[in-house]
Design a protein around this motif. Structure first.
Motif, PDB file in Angstrom:
ATOM      1  N   UNK A   1       0.823  -1.210   0.000  1.00 18.56           N
ATOM      2  CA  UNK A   1       0.000   0.000   0.000  1.00 18.56           C
ATOM      3  C   UNK A   1       0.857   1.260   0.000  1.00 18.56           C
ATOM      4  N   UNK A   2       1.925   1.265   0.769  1.00 19.17           N
ATOM      5  CA  UNK A   2       2.801   2.442   0.812  1.00 19.17           C
ATOM      6  C   UNK A   2       3.435   2.703  -0.560  1.00 19.17           C
ATOM      7  N   UNK A   3       3.762   1.623  -1.279  1.00 20.02           N
ATOM      8  CA  UNK A   3       4.360   1.822  -2.605  1.00 20.02           C
ATOM      9  C   UNK A   3       3.328   2.415  -3.560  1.00 20.02           C
ATOM     10  N   UNK A   4       2.098   1.914  -3.519  1.00 23.20           N
ATOM     11  CA  UNK A   4       1.042   2.523  -4.331  1.00 23.20           C
ATOM     12  C   UNK A   4       0.876   3.987  -3.946  1.00 23.20           C
ATOM     13  N   UNK A   5       0.941   4.270  -2.663  1.00 23.78           N
ATOM     14  CA  UNK A   5       0.789   5.628  -2.160  1.00 23.78           C
ATOM     15  C   UNK A   5       1.841   6.558  -2.765  1.00 23.78           C
ATOM     16  N   UNK A   6       3.082   6.114  -2.766  1.00 26.33           N
ATOM     17  CA  UNK A   6       4.155   6.938  -3.338  1.00 26.33           C
ATOM     18  C   UNK A   6       4.010   7.054  -4.857  1.00 26.33           C
ATOM     19  N   UNK A   7       3.574   5.972  -5.494  1.00 26.32           N
ATOM     20  CA  UNK A   7       3.420   5.995  -6.955  1.00 26.32           C
ATOM     21  C   UNK A   7       2.379   7.026  -7.385  1.00 26.32           C
ATOM     22  N   UNK A   8       1.284   7.140  -6.638  1.00 27.75           N
ATOM     23  CA  UNK A   8       0.219   8.072  -7.003  1.00 27.75           C
ATOM     24  C   UNK A   8       0.643   9.526  -6.851  1.00 27.75           C
ATOM     25  N   UNK A   9       1.754   9.767  -6.146  1.00 28.32           N
ATOM     26  CA  UNK A   9       2.277  11.128  -6.027  1.00 28.32           C
ATOM     27  C   UNK A   9       3.450  11.378  -6.965  1.00 28.32           C
ATOM     28  N   UNK A  10       3.892  10.360  -7.669  1.00 26.87           N
ATOM     29  CA  UNK A  10       5.041  10.500  -8.569  1.00 26.87           C
ATOM     30  C   UNK A  10       4.603  11.052  -9.921  1.00 26.87           C
ATOM     31  N   UNK A  11       5.530  11.583 -10.713  1.00 24.97           N
ATOM     32  CA  UNK A  11       5.179  12.075 -12.050  1.00 24.97           C
ATOM     33  C   UNK A  11       4.565  10.983 -12.938  1.00 24.97           C
ATOM     34  N   UNK A  12       4.978   9.737 -12.737  1.00 28.60           N
ATOM     35  CA  UNK A  12       4.454   8.641 -13.573  1.00 28.60           C
ATOM     36  C   UNK A  12       3.015   8.272 -13.208  1.00 28.60           C
ATOM     37  N   UNK A  13       2.628   8.441 -11.935  1.00 34.24           N
ATOM     38  CA  UNK A  13       1.324   7.951 -11.506  1.00 34.24           C
ATOM     39  C   UNK A  13       0.319   8.996 -11.089  1.00 34.24           C
ATOM     40  N   UNK A  14       0.722  10.261 -10.988  1.00 38.02           N
ATOM     41  CA  UNK A  14      -0.192  11.303 -10.511  1.00 38.02           C
ATOM     42  C   UNK A  14      -1.222  11.673 -11.575  1.00 38.02           C
ATOM     43  N   UNK A  15      -2.415  12.083 -11.122  1.00 37.07           N
ATOM     44  CA  UNK A  15      -3.455  12.603 -12.006  1.00 37.07           C
ATOM     45  C   UNK A  15      -3.485  14.121 -11.902  1.00 37.07           C
ATOM     46  N   UNK A  16      -3.737  14.840 -12.999  1.00 36.33           N
ATOM     47  CA  UNK A  16      -3.692  16.307 -12.961  1.00 36.33           C
ATOM     48  C   UNK A  16      -4.670  16.928 -11.957  1.00 36.33           C
ATOM     49  N   UNK A  17      -5.807  16.241 -11.713  1.00 33.74           N
ATOM     50  CA  UNK A  17      -6.851  16.837 -10.867  1.00 33.74           C
ATOM     51  C   UNK A  17      -6.905  16.257  -9.456  1.00 33.74           C
ATOM     52  N   UNK A  18      -5.998  15.376  -9.086  1.00 32.34           N
ATOM     53  CA  UNK A  18      -6.145  14.706  -7.808  1.00 32.34           C
ATOM     54  C   UNK A  18      -5.977  15.637  -6.610  1.00 32.34           C
ATOM     55  N   UNK A  19      -5.088  16.631  -6.697  1.00 31.26           N
ATOM     56  CA  UNK A  19      -4.904  17.536  -5.588  1.00 31.26           C
ATOM     57  C   UNK A  19      -6.140  18.404  -5.370  1.00 31.26           C
ATOM     58  N   UNK A  20      -6.736  18.834  -6.456  1.00 28.79           N
ATOM     59  CA  UNK A  20      -7.968  19.627  -6.339  1.00 28.79           C
ATOM     60  C   UNK A  20      -9.096  18.754  -5.773  1.00 28.79           C
TER      61      UNK A  20
END
Length: 298
Positions: A275-294
């Protein structure tokens, strides 16, 4: 007659007048037809996926829900029914009505890949899952899941294929649940948002099921075995219709099925690492979504 009952939830008295047959005859027809539908359609529309089919399911999850290596969303719902004879309080749930628990695994196309039905309404999601055939298959690595694979845009490490569920399920190598809602970092809030995007497909599947087969909106006025067979028939018909006719988005927005009881369960250390690895991946340039922070700020 069966389709009239499943689609409307009419009583046996109403079916008696509509079809000019006895109530006991109507009950027998419904019971036997439900069993026949399950026997015929189960292997055709709800068979256990092969390794290649699991990969196809994960690809659709990645494209539509933006959660890579996800092969299914899991949830449990209460199906209202009459109190079974001599059952005591076993079927009496925390919402103060009698029910059985419908545990389901859905793919991103809102089709059920697995269902387990008949657990006591007093049981929690985690208990139902742990004692289900699917739960035992997952625990024994007997589901023929694909070998771990790198997340998109990364080369290391290879990540396992996972199912997603809510707080009721125990964290495991192949089962992801959200972080506790207390004191969440931005990174963990993003993970919870991404997991919820994937997990909501099973909620939509329940919505489609209940709004097409409206007998689920009211207590099922049959004996326990017949009630279970009726719900199982509705589930395979749901897949049969979904694979051929698609779905109406409005049908996914609400349903009359109550949420199963949540209980605290402990996960594994290896599951926490995944889970922690998925967590870091979703914040990385490869895995982040443009609208997730909003999205997490709203």
């Amino acid at each position: 007659m069966l389709f009239r009952y499943l689609a409307t939830g009419q009583s046996l008295a109403s079916l008696h007048y509509a079809f000019l047959i006895g109530k006991s005859t109507a009950s027998l027809i419904i019971r036997e037809t439900c069993v026949a539908l399950w026997d015929v359609l189960n292997s055709a529309v709800m068979s256990q996926p092969s390794t290649a089919e699991w990969r196809d399911i994960a690809e659709v999850f990645g494209q539509t829900c933006h959660f890579p290596n996800c092969v299914g969303a899991i949830d449990g719902k209460h199906v209202r029914m009459l109190k079974p004879i001599r059952s005591g309080s076993r079927f009496y749930n925390y919402k103060k009505f009698f029910s059985v628990v419908l545990l389901a695994v859905s793919d991103a196309n809102y089709c059920f890949r697995y269902i387990d039905l008949g657990a006591y309404g007093s049981s929690s999601d985690s208990a139902v899952f742990g004692h289900s055939h699917f739960g035992r298959l997952l625990a024994s690595n007997a589901l023929e899941l694909p070998a771990p694979q790198n997340l998109p845009g990364t080369t290391y490490p290879a990540m396992p294929y996972v199912f997603v569920g809510d707080e009721a399920f125990a964290l495991g190598v192949n089962l992801m649940r959200p972080f506790s809602s207390r004191g969440l970092s931005v990174e963990r809030r993003v993970f919870n948002y991404r997991l919820t995007r994937a997990r909501r497909v099973v909620e939509c599947a329940f919505g489609i099921l209940a709004n097409k087969w409206c007998f689920l909106h009211t207590p099922i006025l049959f004996k326990l075995d017949t009630a279970i067979n009726a719900v199982k028939a509705a589930c395979v018909l749901h897949n049969f219709v979904r694979q051929r006719d698609g779905y109406n988005f409005e049908d996914t927005l609400s349903h009359a099925l109550g949420r199963a009881q949540l209980t605290g369960v402990r996960g594994t250390a290896h599951g926490a690492h995944v889970r922690e690895h998925f967590c870091r991946y979703f914040m990385s340039p490869e895995g982040a979504l443009p609208w997730q922070m909003e999205a997490i700020e709203n």
